[in-house]
Design a protein around this motif. Structure first.
Motif, PDB file in Angstrom:
ATOM      1  N   ALA A 399       0.861  -1.187   0.000  1.00  0.00           N
ATOM      2  CA  ALA A 399       0.000   0.000   0.000  1.00  0.00           C
ATOM      3  C   ALA A 399       0.898   1.237   0.000  1.00  0.00           C
ATOM      4  O   ALA A 399       2.071   1.149   0.371  1.00  0.00           O
ATOM      5  N   PRO A 400       0.354   2.402  -0.380  1.00  0.00           N
ATOM      6  CA  PRO A 400       1.180   3.624  -0.374  1.00  0.00           C
ATOM      7  C   PRO A 400       1.828   3.869   1.000  1.00  0.00           C
ATOM      8  O   PRO A 400       2.916   4.411   1.088  1.00  0.00           O
ATOM      9  N   GLY A 402       3.182   1.772   2.776  1.00  0.00           N
ATOM     10  CA  GLY A 402       4.289   0.834   2.983  1.00  0.00           C
ATOM     11  C   GLY A 402       3.807  -0.483   3.583  1.00  0.00           C
ATOM     12  O   GLY A 402       4.549  -1.464   3.620  1.00  0.00           O
ATOM     13  N   LEU A 403       2.546  -0.519   4.066  1.00  0.00           N
ATOM     14  CA  LEU A 403       2.031  -1.769   4.640  1.00  0.00           C
ATOM     15  C   LEU A 403       1.734  -2.757   3.520  1.00  0.00           C
ATOM     16  O   LEU A 403       1.238  -2.371   2.454  1.00  0.00           O
ATOM     17  N   ARG A 404       2.019  -4.024   3.791  1.00  0.00           N
ATOM     18  CA  ARG A 404       1.706  -5.048   2.790  1.00  0.00           C
ATOM     19  C   ARG A 404       0.241  -5.447   2.939  1.00  0.00           C
ATOM     20  O   ARG A 404      -0.251  -5.630   4.055  1.00  0.00           O
ATOM     21  N   THR A 405      -0.436  -5.565   1.812  1.00  0.00           N
ATOM     22  CA  THR A 405      -1.850  -5.922   1.876  1.00  0.00           C
ATOM     23  C   THR A 405      -2.203  -6.879   0.731  1.00  0.00           C
ATOM     24  O   THR A 405      -1.359  -7.231  -0.083  1.00  0.00           O
ATOM     25  N   ARG A 406      -3.460  -7.296   0.708  1.00  0.00           N
ATOM     26  CA  ARG A 406      -3.976  -8.127  -0.385  1.00  0.00           C
ATOM     27  C   ARG A 406      -5.391  -7.649  -0.674  1.00  0.00           C
ATOM     28  O   ARG A 406      -6.090  -7.218   0.253  1.00  0.00           O
ATOM     29  N   SER A 407      -5.805  -7.736  -1.919  1.00  0.00           N
ATOM     30  CA  SER A 407      -7.157  -7.267  -2.205  1.00  0.00           C
ATOM     31  C   SER A 407      -8.103  -8.465  -2.293  1.00  0.00           C
ATOM     32  O   SER A 407      -7.761  -9.513  -2.853  1.00  0.00           O
TER      33      SER A 407
END
Ligand code: PEP
Ligand code: CO
Length: 498
Positions: A399-400, A402-407
């Protein structure tokens, strides 16, 4: 029809003592390379033969003596699971390989010492049970419930170091190895953490067993497995509706005297699993089962080999080929069909159905292109495996913030491709492997709660990869259930596929 299936599904506890035979003779613990080989192979296997191969992803400890003393202690500790339980799981997985059952495997990416408490264990267990009901109702087949719990600590990493503001430190490798905090003390691997991880695993499985056998996991509580965040979400409402239908059905069959107080309605069947990563730790719990005279890694029922440690000539594969637990193989888009066939052959030379589960994690687009080739190669080789989708690890984005995410959409798309490819190839979609939690975290974006990048900061608790929260997990279960219904009734025209 639904009722018949519920009746015939063999559910018993994790794991009712009356059904477990005494399995381990503590004095039968294997220690040296002179042990009897248990599988046909050109080279002899022993609990420590992995040491002759290259082992990737193992931590480097600064004090070998400290490590040895910890391993000696772990060696003397009781096993966490029994071999007979693992055997029973293999039987269930054999049904999934044949298309007669569905595997639901889920839990944290990385269990942590900080998030360890009874409520978290209960909530994840409960969401898995709820998802199980949804899938069982849709698929009209048994759902095999396996937690990434009670031992899922060690994490493989893409590189050894992390750099922040000019400071370079070893990467976090999971709470059983080092700490998440970015300072030298915390990031230095500490063998004592292995003892803590063992104790936490034992306490976790103890509570899971209590829930599974002590009434919490009883099917007649189906309508009570709920909480605020699922109650007030779309998935929660749908679940309540389904639970009332199950409740009514159970009331009816109990009224006519068919299942009153039967273990099917009073207990739940549940297993544990983790990645087989820290080989010295796994070796400590690898014991000769006196009933079958083969070795089981009694740290969990099911172990998988990760995408980064599945080299045919590597230490992890060497270790896994000699233990009799059901095994998972993670496969990304880098998996070559011939390589997969060879790997299956090494791990399952006798082609025992239920022993091998292939966990596909490659993103929707790769899935469409690559999975057919894997399925065809395995079929050509005459190998029986259980195909499972892991729509998490091929869909991680930054994510902008810096956190890692998944949609949620990407996860859903990968699941859809998995079912489409199996439909096209005439093979069985045998299950789903998820990183999820029973908590209302904000780690994955999307879903009916419409979480956005901006929401991530509010409840981002994972120690490693982002997990589906309770509501997103249930929502995904309804989506998969719809697909299972479609497969079952073959009514393509009457159901819009997701
Ligand atoms: C995992 O399951 O947490 C993991 C690291 O997976 P993979 O080996 O597929 O990357
Ligand atoms: Co992960």
């Amino acid at each position: 029809m639904a009722l018949t299936r519920i009746l015939i599904q063999p559910i018993f506890a994790l794991h009712s003592p009356d059904r477990s035979k005494p399995l381990l003779n503590p004095s039968s613990r294997a220690t040296v390379a002179t042990d009897t080989p248990i599988i046909t192979s050109t080279t002899k296997w022993s609990v420590d033969s992995w040491k002759t191969k290259k082992a990737l992803q193992l931590p480097e400890y600064s004090d070998q003596k400290d490590l040895d003393s910890v391993l000696q202690t772990l060696d003397s500790f009781p096993p966490i699971v029994f071999a007979g339980e693992a055997r029973r799981l293999e039987e269930r997985l054999c049904e999934a390989a044949m298309g007669n059952a569905f595997l639901l495997q889920g839990g944290d990416c990385a269990e942590s010492f900080k998030e360890f408490n009874a409520n978290n264990i209960r909530d994840t267990f409960r969401v898995i049970l709820q998802m199980g009901v949804v899938l069982m109702f849709g698929g009209q087949m048994p759902v095999i419930k396996v937690g990434r719990m009670a031992g899922q600590f060690g994490k493989p990493r893409s590189g050894p170091f992390e750099e922040k503001n000019g400071v370079k430190l070893p990467k976090y490798r999971g709470d059983s190895i080092n700490g998440l905090a970015f300072d030298l003390k915390s990031r230095t691997p500490d063998p004592q953490r292995l003892i803590k991880a063992y104790c936490q695993s034992v306490a976790t499985i103890n509570l899971l067993r209590a829930f599974a056998t002590g009434g919490y996991g009883a099917m007649r509580r189906v309508a009570q497995w709920t909480r605020d965040f699922t109650k007030h979400s779309e998935a929660g409402d749908r679940y309540q509706e389904l639970a009332s239908r199950v409740d009514e059905a159970l009331g009816f069959i109990s009224t006519i005297g068919m299942i009153k107080d039967h273990p099917i309605t009073t207990t739940a069947e549940f297993w544990t699993s983790h990645e087989c990563l820290h080989l010295p730790y796994e070796q400590c719990f690898t014991r000769l089962d006196s009933t079958s005279n083969v070795y089981y890694d009694c740290s969990a029922h099911f172990l998988w080999v990760g995408e980064r440690t599945r080299q045919l000539d590597g230490a992890h594969v060497e270790f896994l080929r000699g233990i009799a637990n059901p095994l998972g193989i993670k496969a990304s888009d880098k998996m070559d069909p011939n390589e997969l066939v060879k790997l299956i052959d090494i791990l399952n030379p006798q082609n025992k159905p239920g022993r091998i589960t292939i966990v596909i994690r490659m993103g929707a687009e790769n899935m469409r292109v690559k999975l057919p080739h894997l399925i065809r190669a395995v079929r050509r080789a005459g190998q029986t495996v259980t195909w499972v989708t892991n729509p998490m690890h091929g869909n991680t984005i930054e994510a902008p913030s810096g956190l890692r995410t998944r949609s949620f959409d990407a996860i859903m798309a990968e699941v859809r491709e998995f079912f489409d490819v199996h439909e096209q190839e005439g093979s069985y979609p045998g299950g789903v492997h998820l990183e999820m939690t029973g908590q209302n975290v904000t780690e994955c974006i999307g879903g009916s709660q419409a979480l956005t990048f901006d929401d991530l900061g509010s409840r981002y608790h994972t120690h490693c990869d982002p997990r589906l929260n309770a509501s997103q997990s249930l929502e995904l279960a309804f989506i998969i259930s719809k697909r299972l219904i479609k497969r079952r009734v073959g009514a393509k025209q009457s159901l819009s596929p997701f």
